[in-house]
Design a protein around this motif. Structure first.
Motif, PDB file in Angstrom:
ATOM      1  N   CYS A 325       1.560  -0.892   0.325  1.00 51.51           N
ATOM      2  CA  CYS A 325       0.083   0.092   0.128  1.00 51.51           C
ATOM      3  C   CYS A 325       0.330   1.032  -0.162  1.00 51.51           C
ATOM      4  CB  CYS A 325      -1.140   0.810   1.145  1.00 51.51           C
ATOM      5  SG  CYS A 325      -2.103  -1.813   1.024  1.00 51.51           S
ATOM      6  N   GLY A 326       0.585   2.036   0.202  1.00 53.30           N
ATOM      7  CA  GLY A 326       0.906   3.819   0.136  1.00 53.30           C
ATOM      8  C   GLY A 326       1.479   3.619  -1.588  1.00 53.30           C
ATOM      9  N   PRO A 327       2.492   4.476  -1.198  1.00 56.16           N
ATOM     10  CA  PRO A 327       2.737   4.716  -2.877  1.00 56.16           C
ATOM     11  C   PRO A 327       2.992   3.280  -3.350  1.00 56.16           C
ATOM     12  CG  PRO A 327       4.537   4.634  -1.586  1.00 56.16           C
ATOM     13  CD  PRO A 327       4.037   4.223  -0.052  1.00 56.16           C
ATOM     14  N   LEU A 328       2.801   2.312  -3.017  1.00 57.58           N
ATOM     15  CA  LEU A 328       2.905   0.900  -3.869  1.00 57.58           C
ATOM     16  C   LEU A 328       2.027   0.563  -4.078  1.00 57.58           C
ATOM     17  CD1 LEU A 328       5.680  -1.560  -4.161  1.00 57.58           C
ATOM     18  CD2 LEU A 328       4.153  -2.328  -2.519  1.00 57.58           C
ATOM     19  N   SER A 329       1.924   0.610  -5.169  1.00 55.20           N
ATOM     20  CA  SER A 329       0.672   0.101  -6.272  1.00 55.20           C
ATOM     21  C   SER A 329       0.225  -1.803  -6.493  1.00 55.20           C
ATOM     22  CB  SER A 329       0.298   0.140  -7.804  1.00 55.20           C
ATOM     23  OG  SER A 329       1.119  -0.201  -8.458  1.00 55.20           O
ATOM     24  N   MET A 330       1.022  -2.412  -5.976  1.00 54.19           N
ATOM     25  CA  MET A 330       1.490  -3.611  -6.207  1.00 54.19           C
ATOM     26  C   MET A 330       0.308  -4.564  -5.162  1.00 54.19           C
ATOM     27  SD  MET A 330       4.048  -6.171  -7.228  1.00 54.19           S
ATOM     28  CE  MET A 330       3.792  -8.177  -6.319  1.00 54.19           C
ATOM     29  N   LYS A 331      -0.699  -5.713  -6.273  1.00 54.39           N
ATOM     30  CA  LYS A 331      -1.385  -6.208  -5.134  1.00 54.39           C
ATOM     31  C   LYS A 331      -1.195  -7.459  -5.340  1.00 54.39           C
ATOM     32  CE  LYS A 331      -3.974  -1.889  -6.435  1.00 54.39           C
ATOM     33  NZ  LYS A 331      -3.808  -1.695  -4.878  1.00 54.39           N
ATOM     34  N   TYR A 332      -2.231  -8.035  -4.387  1.00 53.53           N
ATOM     35  CA  TYR A 332      -1.888  -9.777  -4.394  1.00 53.53           C
ATOM     36  C   TYR A 332      -2.727 -10.301  -5.181  1.00 53.53           C
ATOM     37  CZ  TYR A 332      -0.265  -8.912   0.106  1.00 53.53           C
ATOM     38  OH  TYR A 332       0.463  -8.997   1.364  1.00 53.53           O
ATOM     39  N   HIS A 333      -2.154 -11.190  -5.949  1.00 57.68           N
ATOM     40  CA  HIS A 333      -3.187 -11.807  -7.042  1.00 57.68           C
ATOM     41  C   HIS A 333      -5.124 -12.074  -6.184  1.00 57.68           C
ATOM     42  CE1 HIS A 333      -4.384 -15.374  -9.470  1.00 57.68           C
ATOM     43  NE2 HIS A 333      -3.353 -14.861 -10.472  1.00 57.68           N
ATOM     44  N   PRO A 334      -5.264 -12.536  -7.214  1.00 58.72           N
ATOM     45  CA  PRO A 334      -7.012 -13.142  -6.544  1.00 58.72           C
ATOM     46  C   PRO A 334      -7.176 -14.054  -5.630  1.00 58.72           C
ATOM     47  CG  PRO A 334      -7.107 -11.409  -8.491  1.00 58.72           C
ATOM     48  CD  PRO A 334      -5.709 -12.294  -8.180  1.00 58.72           C
ATOM     49  N   GLY A 335      -6.551 -15.217  -6.325  1.00 53.78           N
ATOM     50  CA  GLY A 335      -6.590 -16.785  -5.867  1.00 53.78           C
ATOM     51  C   GLY A 335      -5.543 -15.995  -4.647  1.00 53.78           C
ATOM     52  N   ALA A 336      -4.947 -15.806  -4.707  1.00 55.70           N
ATOM     53  CA  ALA A 336      -3.797 -15.395  -3.078  1.00 55.70           C
ATOM     54  C   ALA A 336      -5.383 -14.818  -2.047  1.00 55.70           C
ATOM     55  CB  ALA A 336      -2.961 -14.922  -3.242  1.00 55.70           C
ATOM     56  N   VAL A 337      -5.524 -13.310  -3.058  1.00 62.38           N
ATOM     57  CA  VAL A 337      -6.765 -12.607  -1.760  1.00 62.38           C
ATOM     58  C   VAL A 337      -7.721 -13.897  -0.818  1.00 62.38           C
ATOM     59  CG1 VAL A 337      -8.415 -11.126  -1.128  1.00 62.38           C
ATOM     60  CG2 VAL A 337      -6.210 -10.862  -2.229  1.00 62.38           C
ATOM     61  N   ALA A 338      -8.447 -14.577  -1.737  1.00 61.33           N
ATOM     62  CA  ALA A 338      -9.225 -15.743  -1.776  1.00 61.33           C
ATOM     63  C   ALA A 338      -8.434 -16.733   0.224  1.00 61.33           C
ATOM     64  CB  ALA A 338      -9.812 -16.830  -2.886  1.00 61.33           C
ATOM     65  N   ALA A 339      -7.659 -17.174  -0.688  1.00 65.61           N
ATOM     66  CA  ALA A 339      -6.863 -18.139   0.752  1.00 65.61           C
ATOM     67  C   ALA A 339      -5.985 -17.495   1.706  1.00 65.61           C
ATOM     68  CB  ALA A 339      -5.568 -18.671  -0.546  1.00 65.61           C
ATOM     69  N   TRP A 340      -5.694 -16.949   1.801  1.00 67.82           N
ATOM     70  CA  TRP A 340      -5.463 -15.493   2.996  1.00 67.82           C
ATOM     71  C   TRP A 340      -7.120 -15.414   3.878  1.00 67.82           C
ATOM     72  CZ3 TRP A 340      -1.569 -15.467   5.517  1.00 67.82           C
ATOM     73  CH2 TRP A 340       0.079 -15.490   4.332  1.00 67.82           C
ATOM     74  N   GLU A 341      -8.382 -15.409   3.372  1.00 69.29           N
ATOM     75  CA  GLU A 341      -8.931 -14.751   3.350  1.00 69.29           C
ATOM     76  C   GLU A 341      -9.904 -15.867   3.846  1.00 69.29           C
ATOM     77  OE1 GLU A 341      -9.977 -10.310   2.196  1.00 69.29           O
ATOM     78  OE2 GLU A 341     -11.391 -11.993   0.532  1.00 69.29           O
ATOM     79  N   GLU A 342      -9.909 -17.269   3.515  1.00 68.86           N
ATOM     80  CA  GLU A 342     -10.092 -17.680   3.747  1.00 68.86           C
ATOM     81  C   GLU A 342      -9.971 -18.705   5.123  1.00 68.86           C
ATOM     82  OE1 GLU A 342     -11.019 -21.660   1.027  1.00 68.86           O
ATOM     83  OE2 GLU A 342     -11.946 -20.144  -0.174  1.00 68.86           O
ATOM     84  N   ALA A 343      -8.180 -18.489   4.879  1.00 68.90           N
ATOM     85  CA  ALA A 343      -7.781 -18.408   6.806  1.00 68.90           C
ATOM     86  C   ALA A 343      -7.552 -18.184   8.021  1.00 68.90           C
ATOM     87  CB  ALA A 343      -6.104 -19.006   5.999  1.00 68.90           C
ATOM     88  N   GLY A 344      -8.892 -16.930   7.548  1.00 60.93           N
ATOM     89  CA  GLY A 344      -8.535 -15.955   8.701  1.00 60.93           C
ATOM     90  C   GLY A 344      -8.169 -15.078   8.482  1.00 60.93           C
ATOM     91  N   TYR A 345      -7.281 -14.805   7.723  1.00 57.31           N
ATOM     92  CA  TYR A 345      -6.117 -13.433   7.762  1.00 57.31           C
ATOM     93  C   TYR A 345      -7.425 -11.829   7.358  1.00 57.31           C
ATOM     94  CZ  TYR A 345      -2.160 -16.110   8.716  1.00 57.31           C
ATOM     95  OH  TYR A 345      -1.444 -17.516   9.110  1.00 57.31           O
ATOM     96  N   THR A 346      -6.864 -11.217   7.353  1.00 54.95           N
ATOM     97  CA  THR A 346      -7.953  -9.361   6.630  1.00 54.95           C
ATOM     98  C   THR A 346      -6.311  -9.445   5.704  1.00 54.95           C
ATOM     99  OG1 THR A 346      -8.749  -9.379   9.072  1.00 54.95           O
ATOM    100  CG2 THR A 346      -8.645  -7.541   6.922  1.00 54.95           C
ATOM    101  N   VAL A 347      -7.310  -9.305   4.734  1.00 56.47           N
ATOM    102  CA  VAL A 347      -6.158  -8.827   3.436  1.00 56.47           C
ATOM    103  C   VAL A 347      -6.370  -6.983   3.491  1.00 56.47           C
ATOM    104  CG1 VAL A 347      -5.562  -8.986   0.939  1.00 56.47           C
ATOM    105  CG2 VAL A 347      -5.610 -11.140   2.030  1.00 56.47           C
ATOM    106  N   PRO A 348      -5.497  -6.555   3.252  1.00 55.65           N
ATOM    107  CA  PRO A 348      -5.422  -4.432   3.353  1.00 55.65           C
ATOM    108  C   PRO A 348      -6.560  -4.291   2.018  1.00 55.65           C
ATOM    109  CG  PRO A 348      -3.557  -4.540   3.760  1.00 55.65           C
ATOM    110  CD  PRO A 348      -3.577  -6.692   3.952  1.00 55.65           C
ATOM    111  N   ASP A 349      -7.373  -3.578   2.216  1.00 57.62           N
ATOM    112  CA  ASP A 349      -8.076  -3.847   0.638  1.00 57.62           C
ATOM    113  C   ASP A 349      -7.294  -2.809  -0.371  1.00 57.62           C
ATOM    114  OD1 ASP A 349     -10.124  -4.402   1.972  1.00 57.62           O
ATOM    115  OD2 ASP A 349     -11.360  -2.445   2.370  1.00 57.62           O
ATOM    116  N   CYS A 350      -6.692  -1.996   0.359  1.00 56.34           N
ATOM    117  CA  CYS A 350      -5.935  -1.367  -0.662  1.00 56.34           C
ATOM    118  C   CYS A 350      -4.351  -1.986  -1.369  1.00 56.34           C
ATOM    119  CB  CYS A 350      -4.530  -0.342   0.587  1.00 56.34           C
ATOM    120  SG  CYS A 350      -3.628  -0.882   1.557  1.00 56.34           S
ATOM    121  N   ALA A 351      -4.254  -3.598  -0.587  1.00 56.30           N
ATOM    122  CA  ALA A 351      -3.461  -3.669  -1.507  1.00 56.30           C
ATOM    123  C   ALA A 351      -4.054  -5.268  -2.689  1.00 56.30           C
ATOM    124  CB  ALA A 351      -2.704  -4.785  -0.826  1.00 56.30           C
ATOM    125  N   LYS A 352      -5.266  -5.065  -3.028  1.00 56.78           N
ATOM    126  CA  LYS A 352      -7.018  -6.420  -3.915  1.00 56.78           C
ATOM    127  C   LYS A 352      -6.879  -5.921  -5.124  1.00 56.78           C
ATOM    128  CE  LYS A 352      -9.134  -7.174   0.735  1.00 56.78           C
ATOM    129  NZ  LYS A 352     -11.395  -7.635   1.026  1.00 56.78           N
TER     130      LYS A 352
END
Length: 352
Positions: A325-352
Motif C-alpha cells: 500500500c502507500g506509494p506501492l501499487s503492488m496487489k495480491y493475486h485474487p487467488g491469494a486473496v481468497a486463500a488468505w481470507e479463507e484462512a481467517g486473515y485480513t487482506v488490506p483493501d489497498c492491496a487487493k
C-alpha cells in the motif's frame, strides 16, 4: 544452480479447509527463481517447492543464485512462473527508474503483470564489522572499504541509503563501496577484502555466523535518534522499506558467541527490506489459491526450517509491516486473496 522438486501422479486430494476449495486441475509444472542460499527469499521459494510437492500441487524447478532484477522481468514476460521480489523493484520497474531505466514506459506495462502471493522480509540493514576493525559506529567507516551489495539492484540502493542516513556518507566520496554478487559474499566476509558490511541481516544471521569464523563481530544498530527522526521516518515509508526493531535477547545470539550488539539501549533498529513471492497476473485463480493455501497451511513448518524464520514477518499482512500500500501499487493475486481470507486473515483493501 537448478533444483527440481517433482511429484508424479494426479493432484492429491486437498487437506484442510484452506485447500478444499482449490478446485481440480492437472498438476502443474512450474519454474521459479530466487537468490543464493542463506537468506529468506531462498528459504521461502525452496519451502514453497517442498510444500507444493508434498501437497501434490506442482513440480517446481528452482533456479538459485539469480539476480532478482532480472527474475521479475522474466515473470512479467511470462518466462518464469514464480520469483522472489524485493518490493522496491516493483516500484522502480513501474516508474522505469534505477536498474529499469532502459525499460522506459514499457516498465509500467511489465509491472502491471506482477501479482503477490504472500509477504515476508529479508531482514534489516545493519552495519557489521569484525571487532579487530575497531568499527563501533557508522562514522567509523569513513575512508574504509564497505561491502554494500551486488553491482545492481535493490540491496545496493538500500545499503547506500542506510549509510547516508546513519552517517551522512556517500559511496565513492566518503567510503569505498565494494560490490559483488551475493554468491561471493561468504568468501568476502572472511578474506579481509572489506573492512565492513552493510547488508540485510536476519535474526540470527547466517552472514554474521560466517563472519565469526574470522573473529568476533560487532553489529551496529541505526542510532535511535536517527531511526526515530523525521528524515529516517520518510525513508521507512518509501516503497519497499519497513521498520524492523529487535531486542538483543531476541536476535538469536547467546553469551560468549562473539557477537556484540552496539546500541544505546540493547535494541537493534534498522531499515528492513520488504519482499513477496510473485506470479504473473494471468496465473489461474485456482492455481494461485492452491499455492497460497498450501503455503499458509505450512507456515509453522517454514518457521521451523531456519532459526531466523520466525523473525521475517511470515503471515503478517499489515501494510506497515509488509510494505504494501502507500506509494506501492503492488496487489495480491485474487487467488491469494481468497486463500488468505479463507484462512481467517485480513487482506488490506489497498492491496487487493
Amino acid at each position: 544452480m537448478i533444483m527440481t522438486r517433482r511429484v508424479f501422479g494426479a493432484l492429491a486430494c486437498a487437506t484442510g479447509m484452506a485447500l478444499s476449495s482449490a478446485g481440480a486441475f492437472a498438476q502443474a509444472n512450474l519454474t521459479a527463481e530466487t537468490s543464493s542460499a542463506g537468506n529468506s527469499p531462498h528459504l521461502s521459494i525452496t519451502h514453497m517447492a517442498d510444500v507444493l510437492s508434498e501437497e501434490g500441487i506442482a513440480s517446481l524447478q528452482v533456479q538459485e543464485g539469480q539476480t532478482l532484477t532480472n527474475s521479475i522481468i522474466n515473470v512479467a514476460e511470462g518466462k518464469t512462473d514464480v520469483a522472489a521480489l524485493p518490493l522496491i523493484l516493483r516500484f522502480l520497474l513501474e516508474k522505469g527508474r534505477g536498474p529499469f531505466s532502459k525499460q522506459g514506459e514499457n516498465g509500467a506495462k511489465l509491472a502491471a503483470n506482477l501479482r503477490a502471493l504472500y509477504p515476508y522480509n529479508a531482514g534489516a540493514f545493519g552495519l557489521i564489522a569484525h571487532e579487530s576493525s575497531n568499527i563501533t559506529k557508522w562514522e567509523d567507516i569513513k575512508g574504509k572499504t564497505v561491502f554494500n551489495g551486488p553491482p545492481r539492484g535493490a540491496a545496493l540502493v538500500n545499503a547506500r541509503q542506510a549509510i547516508q542516513m546513519a552517517a551522512g556518507f556517500k559511496d565513492g566520496e566518503d567510503y569505498k563501496g565494494y560490490q559483488a554478487n551475493w554468491g561471493q559474499l561468504a568468501n568476502i566476509l572472511v578474506d579481509g577484502s572489506a573492512d565492513a558490511f552493510v547488508v540485510p541481516l536476519t535474526f540470527p544471521s547466517e552472514r554474521v555466523i560466517i563472519a565469526l569464523s574470522a573473529g568476533n563481530v560487532n553489529i551496529v544498530s541505526t542510532p535511535k535518534h536517527i531511526f526515530e527522526g523525521e528524515a529516517f521516518g520518510k525513508l521507512l515509508k518509501a516503497p519497499g522499506n519497513i521498520p524492523i526493531v529487535v531486542k538483543a535477547e531476541d536476535m538469536g545470539y547467546g553469551e560468549g558467541q562473539g557477537v556484540t550488539l552496539i546500541s544505546e539501549d540493547g535494541i537493534f533498529r534498522g531499515m528492513g527490506t520488504a519482499f513477496a513471492d510473485i506470479v504473473h497476473k494471468d496465473m489461474s485463480t485456482e492455481l494461485a489459491k492452491a499455492i497460497t493455501a498450501a503455503y499458509i497451511k505450512h507456515i509453522d513448518d517454514l518457521k521451523a526450517k531456519a532459526p531466523y524464520a520466525r523473525n521475517i514477518g511470515v503471515g503478517n499482512l499489515d501494510p506497515d509491516a509488509s510494505g504494501f500500500c502507500g506509494p506501492l501499487s503492488m496487489k495480491y493475486h485474487p487467488g491469494a486473496v481468497a486463500a488468505w481470507e479463507e484462512a481467517g486473515y485480513t487482506v488490506p483493501d489497498c492491496a487487493k
